[in-house]
Write a protein that holds these residues in place. Structure first.
Motif, PDB file in Angstrom:
ATOM      1  N   MET A   1       0.855  -1.169   0.000  1.00 27.52           N
ATOM      2  CA  MET A   1       0.000   0.000   0.000  1.00 27.52           C
ATOM      3  C   MET A   1       0.903   1.234   0.000  1.00 27.52           C
ATOM      4  SD  MET A   1      -2.874   1.149   2.806  1.00 27.52           S
ATOM      5  CE  MET A   1      -3.740  -0.365   2.708  1.00 27.52           C
ATOM      6  N   ASN A   2       0.627   2.127  -0.934  1.00 27.59           N
ATOM      7  CA  ASN A   2       1.457   3.323  -0.992  1.00 27.59           C
ATOM      8  C   ASN A   2       1.057   4.316   0.100  1.00 27.59           C
ATOM      9  OD1 ASN A   2      -0.865   4.514  -1.910  1.00 27.59           O
ATOM     10  ND2 ASN A   2      -0.191   4.750  -4.005  1.00 27.59           N
ATOM     11  N   LYS A   3       1.868   5.329   0.245  1.00 27.21           N
ATOM     12  CA  LYS A   3       1.686   6.279   1.344  1.00 27.21           C
ATOM     13  C   LYS A   3       0.394   7.091   1.218  1.00 27.21           C
ATOM     14  CE  LYS A   3       4.768   9.023   4.069  1.00 27.21           C
ATOM     15  NZ  LYS A   3       6.087   9.622   4.176  1.00 27.21           N
ATOM     16  N   LYS A   4       0.016   7.424  -0.018  1.00 24.36           N
ATOM     17  CA  LYS A   4      -1.192   8.218  -0.230  1.00 24.36           C
ATOM     18  C   LYS A   4      -2.450   7.410   0.121  1.00 24.36           C
ATOM     19  CE  LYS A   4      -3.065  11.379  -3.604  1.00 24.36           C
ATOM     20  NZ  LYS A   4      -2.913  11.968  -4.918  1.00 24.36           N
ATOM     21  N   ALA A   5      -2.490   6.154  -0.279  1.00 24.61           N
ATOM     22  CA  ALA A   5      -3.637   5.302   0.045  1.00 24.61           C
ATOM     23  C   ALA A   5      -3.701   5.031   1.543  1.00 24.61           C
ATOM     24  CB  ALA A   5      -3.558   3.990  -0.728  1.00 24.61           C
ATOM     25  N   PHE A   6      -2.548   4.860   2.174  1.00 20.95           N
ATOM     26  CA  PHE A   6      -2.516   4.638   3.617  1.00 20.95           C
ATOM     27  C   PHE A   6      -3.018   5.864   4.368  1.00 20.95           C
ATOM     28  CE2 PHE A   6      -0.301   4.692   7.730  1.00 20.95           C
ATOM     29  CZ  PHE A   6      -0.758   3.489   8.238  1.00 20.95           C
ATOM     30  N   ALA A   7      -2.636   7.053   3.913  1.00 23.27           N
ATOM     31  CA  ALA A   7      -3.100   8.287   4.557  1.00 23.27           C
ATOM     32  C   ALA A   7      -4.605   8.451   4.388  1.00 23.27           C
ATOM     33  CB  ALA A   7      -2.360   9.487   3.973  1.00 23.27           C
ATOM     34  N   LEU A   8      -5.130   8.111   3.214  1.00 32.47           N
ATOM     35  CA  LEU A   8      -6.568   8.185   3.004  1.00 32.47           C
ATOM     36  C   LEU A   8      -7.297   7.247   3.954  1.00 32.47           C
ATOM     37  CD1 LEU A   8      -9.095   8.982   1.213  1.00 32.47           C
ATOM     38  CD2 LEU A   8      -8.569   6.909  -0.064  1.00 32.47           C
ATOM     39  N   LEU A   9      -6.769   6.059   4.092  1.00 38.85           N
ATOM     40  CA  LEU A   9      -7.400   5.060   4.948  1.00 38.85           C
ATOM     41  C   LEU A   9      -7.349   5.467   6.414  1.00 38.85           C
ATOM     42  CD1 LEU A   9      -8.639   2.188   4.727  1.00 38.85           C
ATOM     43  CD2 LEU A   9      -6.387   1.324   5.274  1.00 38.85           C
ATOM     44  N   GLN A  10      -6.176   5.878   6.886  1.00 43.32           N
ATOM     45  CA  GLN A  10      -5.996   6.170   8.299  1.00 43.32           C
ATOM     46  C   GLN A  10      -6.580   7.514   8.733  1.00 43.32           C
ATOM     47  OE1 GLN A  10      -4.734   4.276  10.781  1.00 43.32           O
ATOM     48  NE2 GLN A  10      -4.676   2.614   9.299  1.00 43.32           N
ATOM     49  N   HIS A  11      -6.566   8.500   7.859  1.00 43.20           N
ATOM     50  CA  HIS A  11      -6.967   9.845   8.278  1.00 43.20           C
ATOM     51  C   HIS A  11      -8.373  10.236   7.853  1.00 43.20           C
ATOM     52  CE1 HIS A  11      -3.031  10.673   9.839  1.00 43.20           C
ATOM     53  NE2 HIS A  11      -2.482  10.302   8.700  1.00 43.20           N
ATOM     54  N   TRP A  12      -8.981   9.505   6.929  1.00 44.66           N
ATOM     55  CA  TRP A  12     -10.318   9.867   6.477  1.00 44.66           C
ATOM     56  C   TRP A  12     -11.334   8.749   6.643  1.00 44.66           C
ATOM     57  CZ3 TRP A  12     -11.552  14.718   5.750  1.00 44.66           C
ATOM     58  CH2 TRP A  12     -10.531  15.629   5.477  1.00 44.66           C
ATOM     59  N   LEU A  13     -11.032   7.571   6.124  1.00 46.57           N
ATOM     60  CA  LEU A  13     -12.039   6.522   6.086  1.00 46.57           C
ATOM     61  C   LEU A  13     -12.313   5.902   7.451  1.00 46.57           C
ATOM     62  CD1 LEU A  13     -11.213   4.746   2.718  1.00 46.57           C
ATOM     63  CD2 LEU A  13     -13.007   6.387   3.217  1.00 46.57           C
ATOM     64  N   ILE A  14     -11.279   5.595   8.208  1.00 47.11           N
ATOM     65  CA  ILE A  14     -11.496   4.972   9.521  1.00 47.11           C
ATOM     66  C   ILE A  14     -12.191   5.931  10.491  1.00 47.11           C
ATOM     67  CG2 ILE A  14     -10.326   4.039  11.549  1.00 47.11           C
ATOM     68  CD1 ILE A  14      -8.484   2.535   9.677  1.00 47.11           C
ATOM     69  N   PRO A  15     -11.792   7.209  10.589  1.00 43.90           N
ATOM     70  CA  PRO A  15     -12.558   8.109  11.475  1.00 43.90           C
ATOM     71  C   PRO A  15     -14.008   8.305  11.036  1.00 43.90           C
ATOM     72  CG  PRO A  15     -10.407   9.040  11.049  1.00 43.90           C
ATOM     73  CD  PRO A  15     -10.548   7.862  10.145  1.00 43.90           C
ATOM     74  N   THR A  16     -14.245   8.350   9.731  1.00 49.51           N
ATOM     75  CA  THR A  16     -15.616   8.484   9.240  1.00 49.51           C
ATOM     76  C   THR A  16     -16.428   7.240   9.577  1.00 49.51           C
ATOM     77  OG1 THR A  16     -14.808   9.867   7.440  1.00 49.51           O
ATOM     78  CG2 THR A  16     -17.015   8.958   7.202  1.00 49.51           C
ATOM     79  N   ALA A  17     -15.814   6.070   9.430  1.00 52.88           N
ATOM     80  CA  ALA A  17     -16.507   4.827   9.777  1.00 52.88           C
ATOM     81  C   ALA A  17     -16.771   4.738  11.276  1.00 52.88           C
ATOM     82  CB  ALA A  17     -15.695   3.629   9.298  1.00 52.88           C
ATOM     83  N   LEU A  18     -15.851   5.212  12.097  1.00 49.15           N
ATOM     84  CA  LEU A  18     -16.078   5.230  13.547  1.00 49.15           C
ATOM     85  C   LEU A  18     -17.249   6.134  13.913  1.00 49.15           C
ATOM     86  CD1 LEU A  18     -12.429   5.327  14.912  1.00 49.15           C
ATOM     87  CD2 LEU A  18     -14.110   3.540  15.319  1.00 49.15           C
ATOM     88  N   LEU A  19     -17.302   7.299  13.301  1.00 49.11           N
ATOM     89  CA  LEU A  19     -18.404   8.220  13.553  1.00 49.11           C
ATOM     90  C   LEU A  19     -19.732   7.622  13.088  1.00 49.11           C
ATOM     91  CD1 LEU A  19     -19.246  11.067  14.490  1.00 49.11           C
ATOM     92  CD2 LEU A  19     -18.904  11.808  12.151  1.00 49.11           C
ATOM     93  N   ALA A  20     -19.744   7.043  11.896  1.00 47.61           N
ATOM     94  CA  ALA A  20     -20.968   6.426  11.382  1.00 47.61           C
ATOM     95  C   ALA A  20     -21.382   5.232  12.241  1.00 47.61           C
ATOM     96  CB  ALA A  20     -20.767   5.997   9.928  1.00 47.61           C
TER      97      ALA A  20
END
Length: 79
Positions: A1-20
């Motif tokens: 996994m490249n750095k950009k995809a990892f940042a998207l996953l860790q900084h956007w998708l997981i917090p959004t999923a936690l909130l949802a």
């Protein structure tokens, strides 16, 4: 996994999923307290399962599908 995809996953998708997931849990408790055991309760429970699975196994498409599915459940609950 490249750095950009990892940042998207860790900084956007997981917090959004936690909130949802938190919102879905509160909605499920509210529906159960009302005694509503219809389709919206079942769909909310499925959304919690999908979001939790996406958080525990951090895959981009699993998180996106969980977030989109819960968004659809919210719109259906408003109808």
């Amino acid at each position: 996994m490249n750095k950009k995809a990892f940042a998207l996953l860790q900084h956007w998708l997981i917090p959004t999923a936690l909130l949802a997931g938190n919102m879905a849990l509160v909605q499920l408790i509210y529906l159960l307290a009302q005694g509503n055991y219809g389709y919206s309760t079942i769909l909310t429970g499925i959304a919690i399962i999908v979001l939790t699975t996406g958080i525990l196994r951090p895959k981009k498409y699993l998180l996106l599908s969980g977030i989109i599915f819960y968004t659809i459940v919210l719109f259906l609950a408003l109808l």
